[in-house]
Scaffold this active site. Structure first.
Site, PDB file in Angstrom:
ATOM      1  N   ASP A   1       0.616  -1.151  -0.015  1.00  0.00           N
ATOM      2  CA  ASP A   1       0.115   0.083  -0.440  1.00  0.00           C
ATOM      3  C   ASP A   1       1.088   1.404  -0.233  1.00  0.00           C
ATOM      4  OD1 ASP A   1      -2.788  -1.164   2.421  1.00  0.00           O
ATOM      5  OD2 ASP A   1      -2.259  -2.356   0.067  1.00  0.00           O
TER       6      ASP A   1
ATOM      7  N   CYS B   1      26.735  -6.365 -20.908  1.00  0.00           N
ATOM      8  CA  CYS B   1      26.931  -7.636 -21.741  1.00  0.00           C
ATOM      9  C   CYS B   1      27.679  -8.392 -22.508  1.00  0.00           C
ATOM     10  CB  CYS B   1      25.378  -6.745 -22.894  1.00  0.00           C
ATOM     11  SG  CYS B   1      27.011  -5.685 -23.688  1.00  0.00           S
TER      12      CYS B   1
ATOM     13  N   GLU C   1       3.577   1.775  -1.396  1.00  0.00           N
ATOM     14  CA  GLU C   1       4.129   1.437  -2.503  1.00  0.00           C
ATOM     15  C   GLU C   1       3.212   2.248  -3.171  1.00  0.00           C
ATOM     16  OE1 GLU C   1       6.970  -2.058  -1.735  1.00  0.00           O
ATOM     17  OE2 GLU C   1       6.133  -1.881  -3.655  1.00  0.00           O
TER      18      GLU C   1
ATOM     19  N   SER D   1     -12.683   6.866  -2.930  1.00  0.00           N
ATOM     20  CA  SER D   1     -11.461   6.472  -1.934  1.00  0.00           C
ATOM     21  C   SER D   1     -11.177   7.796  -0.926  1.00  0.00           C
ATOM     22  CB  SER D   1     -10.505   6.154  -3.089  1.00  0.00           C
ATOM     23  OG  SER D   1     -10.236   7.081  -4.075  1.00  0.00           O
ATOM     24  N   LEU D   2     -10.078   7.758  -0.562  1.00  0.00           N
ATOM     25  CA  LEU D   2     -10.103   9.363   1.091  1.00  0.00           C
ATOM     26  C   LEU D   2      -8.706   9.405   0.042  1.00  0.00           C
ATOM     27  CD1 LEU D   2     -10.861   7.249   3.781  1.00  0.00           C
ATOM     28  CD2 LEU D   2     -12.677   9.206   2.861  1.00  0.00           C
TER      29      LEU D   2
ATOM     30  N   CYS E   1      29.170  -2.054 -20.481  1.00  0.00           N
ATOM     31  CA  CYS E   1      27.973  -2.786 -20.087  1.00  0.00           C
ATOM     32  C   CYS E   1      28.351  -4.056 -19.879  1.00  0.00           C
ATOM     33  CB  CYS E   1      27.414  -2.241 -21.430  1.00  0.00           C
ATOM     34  SG  CYS E   1      25.876  -3.837 -22.109  1.00  0.00           S
TER      35      CYS E   1
ATOM     36  N   LYS F   1      -7.576   2.826  10.552  1.00  0.00           N
ATOM     37  CA  LYS F   1      -7.749   2.056   9.111  1.00  0.00           C
ATOM     38  C   LYS F   1      -7.639   1.144   8.717  1.00  0.00           C
ATOM     39  CE  LYS F   1      -7.263   4.372   4.136  1.00  0.00           C
ATOM     40  NZ  LYS F   1      -6.686   2.248   3.801  1.00  0.00           N
TER      41      LYS F   1
ATOM     42  N   ARG G   1     -16.972  -2.936  -3.668  1.00  0.00           N
ATOM     43  CA  ARG G   1     -16.246  -1.519  -4.036  1.00  0.00           C
ATOM     44  C   ARG G   1     -16.221  -1.238  -5.796  1.00  0.00           C
ATOM     45  NH1 ARG G   1     -11.793   1.964  -2.095  1.00  0.00           N
ATOM     46  NH2 ARG G   1     -12.690   2.901  -1.060  1.00  0.00           N
TER      47      ARG G   1
END
Length: 792
Positions: free
Chosen positions: A42, A426, A44, A91-92, A424, A126, A147
């Site tokens: 949540d 690679c 993130e 939503s809030l 790099c 919450k 919802r």
């Protein structure tokens, strides 16, 4: 990937990031609300939404119709019948600090025009669960729904009836009426206690069955079962905390309403909600709940503040997708300690190198974490994290969790600072380069210079090419694409279309496990369906730096033609001409100085072309004064910035002379002058087509395609040149369809109503935008009236 500060984003970068955030957040909404399998925490998710809002605040004209700021939840799943909520489940907005909570109280006071009068709030824990709505008619439960997207949910009535906390008939009233409203929607949260969750997972693990990552996923997955008998076997609980549609009022305050809910047989939150006063009360109750949080039997992720007086709630109303009278104060991200075992480098589509920490697995907030972003070399050096360190990990702020820093007292002997590679990862080991900004400063991003020769960049380019907003080839997912790339079947975009007609390879593919006649036929069908494609998708699919979906559409409309591959050949020719006329490095450096706008830049360049004598004003006290004598129309901030940048007259005069020699040519200026393009995008396009290997691969690709021109906006319609806002629910077309229709008719579609708005098309549920339009005297019409006017 490394993240540019919002204040430093160019318009092109902002548009591209908003596009990515819209897609990413929509995908996360789908995983969270429908699939019950979120891949980020949540914290993130909140960080992504906040970054989206911050970018939209800085670039309001870039707000997209599918912006996450306009959306709640996700569309319902198809296996459940739809339920339209009587009142949308919004939503809030979030607060993350004491300052933001205090500002919430200040906003309430300003809106209500209160000074010294007290403001009372209810503060509720919450709950981290799944939101649900229960419809009661004459006290009897008749329907229950999730919802969904806030407007339409899923009918899970039978499943909700299995939860013991949900009364089938409300208590305390006369069955013939009275005691509660005839019709009422009760809102609350379905959740699972931590102990029950742990017991279920342990039993499932022992039986070799699916386990769940956290209690919220378990609650959601348990409720959204096709068979209610499965839901009945799960330890689901329910807290009631609000209401939606109601046939009549039943309370004067939020506090009184919670008491009524308990009287009717519902369980409300435990610890119980508390009634607090003013900003200090908000801060005190937050601190109290934060202390109690570890002792609770279930997860909570914050505190919800609601204005207590329901009449004040009504006056405060709503903004966008959330009520103005409530806010969720979120707890800080949870942290954990683990060992940094290695640092790997990931190569992006444009060659950007992102270091990723490989960690000893650790659980943070109920999710097992093995990777964390380190952003860039500068960030590694700033935090001084070293391989072998014990580090503090936090699940917040990025799509992958982030490392806060090392625990220095636990650093192992011999741990040495990480040396960022110069080549790099690679097999070609091409050098990494660190680019400079227009003002001459080095960027934090290091890039592989191998471009299409680098296999990592090539596979990322291919992934972008087949992505949903580019060619969107059905049947060719990332897994199949990676396998074909490894085998050498697909090395560049043109190879995808060649594969569809290579009978030898297709025959071999039919014999492989997991394919067969049907899947190969579907793959070929998906590829062939994209041979005919719009010019805008082709441009976007090329994956040029700084060229996002919006810019691709602008280019496609500007160069649209029935000839020359839908206008692609004209675009390429213009880009190749511009490539020989790009501005020089000193010109860009000069133009990027603070306070130097287009007019000042041109005056400086003209002065440089004329030649400046060596210090013709020796009596001047400072370089700023000398610059003012040389170029009289320059502003003081520009003079100061240039004086600080160049230091002395000779260096400044030499830079001006070089800038004059490096001024861009007319073809480049014409490309950059296209409305919506600008210098950054123009340089990217020109540099892309200046490379021979890019031109070769583009030639191979367009030989396989029938590119269709994108229609240019009309100029002779009733809405041409007008600014239009769509608001509320559209019933006969999607927002994207409405926007495309309006833009095709020559209109500009905006996301907010202002004095510059000419027309508002309002559907059901239109709120603040409709109110603003009415107050400003702007023309408002329904969707049907709009379609009748434009002939839709």
């Amino acid at each position: 990937m490394s993240q540019i500060a919002v204040a430093d984003l160019t318009e092109a970068q902002a548009a591209e990031e908003l596009e990515r955030l819209a897609d990413d957040l929509a995908a996360h909404d789908l995983r969270y609300h429908q699939q019950d399998a979120p891949t980020i925490s949540d914290a993130e998710y909140d960080a992504l939404k906040r970054r989206n809002l911050d970018i939209e605040d800085r670039f309001p004209h870039l707000v997209r119709d599918n912006s996450p700021s306009m959306r709640v939840g996700a569309a319902r799943a198809e296996q459940f019948s739809p339920v339209e909520h009587g009142v949308p489940m919004l939503s809030l907005d979030n607060a993350f600090s004491n300052d933001e909570a205090t500002e919430f109280d200040a906003r309430i006071r300003r809106f209500l025009r209160l000074t010294n009068e007290p403001v009372f709030y209810t503060a509720e824990p919450k709950i981290d669960g799944l939101s649900a709505s229960l419809r009661y008619e004459k006290g009897v439960l008749v329907q229950g729904a999730t919802r969904g997207d806030g407007r339409m949910g899923e009918d899970v009535t039978a499943n909700l009836r299995t939860i013991a906390d949900i009364p089938h008939r409300l208590r305390g009233g006369d069955p013939q009426g009275g005691g509660w409203p005839d019709v009422i929607e009760i809102r609350g949260e379905v959740y699972v206690e931590l102990e029950a969750f742990a017991a279920f997972n342990a039993a499932a693990l022992e039986a070799g069955q699916r386990t769940y990552a956290n209690p919220r996923n378990f609650a959601a997955g348990s409720l959204r079962q096709i068979d209610p008998k499965i839901s009945a076997q799960r330890p689901l609980r329910f807290f009631a905390y609000a209401w939606g549609l109601t046939s009549e009022g039943f309370a004067a305050t939020q506090w009184e309403a919670l008491g009524k809910l308990r009287d009717w047989g519902f369980v409300t939150t435990a610890p119980p909600a508390e009634r607090v006063q003013d900003a200090q009360g908000l801060l005190d109750i937050y601190a109290k709940f934060e202390v109690e949080r570890p002792k609770l039997a279930f997860d909570i992720d914050g505190v919800v503040y609601k204005v207590d007086d329901l009449e004040q709630q009504r006056r405060l109303g709503f903004v966008s997708r959330s009520p103005r009278w409530a806010i969720a104060r979120k707890f800080p991200a949870q942290q954990a300690r683990t060992i940094l075992e290695a640092i790997d480098l990931q190569v992006g589509r444009t060659g950007a190198i992102t270091p990723v920490a490989r960690l000893k697995p650790v659980t943070v907030g109920g999710v097992s974490v093995t990777n964390a972003t380190l952003h860039n070399a500068d960030e590694i050096a700033r935090k001084d994290v070293r391989i072998g360190d014990t580090v503090i990990l936090q699940r917040a702020g990025d799509v992958i969790p982030q490392i806060v820093g090392p625990v220095l007292e636990e650093r192992p002997a011999g741990a040495v600072p990480f040396e960022f590679p110069t080549h790099c990862p690679c097999h070609l080991e091409t050098p990494l380069v660190r680019e400079s900004t227009a003002a001459g400063a080095e960027t934090v991003v290091r890039r592989c210079s191998g471009e299409f020769a680098c296999p990592f960049q090539r596979i990322e380019h291919l992934r972008h090419f087949v992505s949903r907003r580019a060619f969107d080839i059905e049947g060719l997912g990332e897994k199949q694409l990676a396998a074909f790339f490894e085998e050498g079947w697909i090395k560049e975009p043109a190879d995808i279309f060649k594969l569809a007609r290579d009978e030898a390879k297709l025959a071999e593919l039919r014999e492989r496990d997991g394919y067969g006649e049907t899947s190969v036929a579907n793959l070929v069908k998906g590829i062939e369906a994209r041979r005919t494609i719009g010019l805008d998708r082709v441009i976007y699919g090329l994956g040029m730096r700084d060229i996002g979906e919006t810019t691709s559409t602008v280019l496609a409309r500007n160069f649209a033609s029935p000839k020359g591959k839908g206008g692609f050949e004209d675009l390429q020719a213009a880009a190749e001409r511009a490539a020989g006329q790009l501005p020089g490095a000193v010109y860009l450096e000069l133009a990027g100085a603070p306070g130097v706008g287009p007019k000042a830049r041109d005056e400086l360049v003209e002065a440089g072309k004329g030649g400046l004598k060596a210090d013709p004003w020796p009596e001047a006290d400072s370089l700023e004064v000398k610059i003012g004598h040389a170029v009289p129309k320059l502003s003081k901030p520009a003079r100061v910035a240039l004086a600080e940048r160049y230091g002395d007259w000779d260096t400044f005069a030499q830079a001006l002379a070089q800038a004059g020699q490096g001024a861009p040519g007319e073809d480049y200026l014409q490309l950059a002058a296209i409305d919506g393009i600008g210098p950054v995008a123009a340089q990217s396009i020109a540099r892309f087509f200046a490379e021979a290997h890019n031109r070769e691969k583009v030639a191979n690709l367009i030989a396989e395609l029938d590119i269709q021109p994108v229609a240019k906006p009309k100029t002779d319609t009733a809405v041409a040149g007008k600014t239009i806002v769509f608001t509320g629910a559209l019933e006969k077309m999607t927002r994207d369809e409405a926007k495309a229709q309006a833009e095709g008719l020559g209109a500009k579609v905006a996301s907010s109503v202002s004095k510059k708005t000419d027309l508002v098309v309002a559907g059901p549920g239109a709120g603040s935008k409709l109110k603003t339009a009415t107050e400003l005297g702007i023309q408002v019409m329904t969707e049907d009236e709009w379609l009748a006017m434009v002939g839709g």
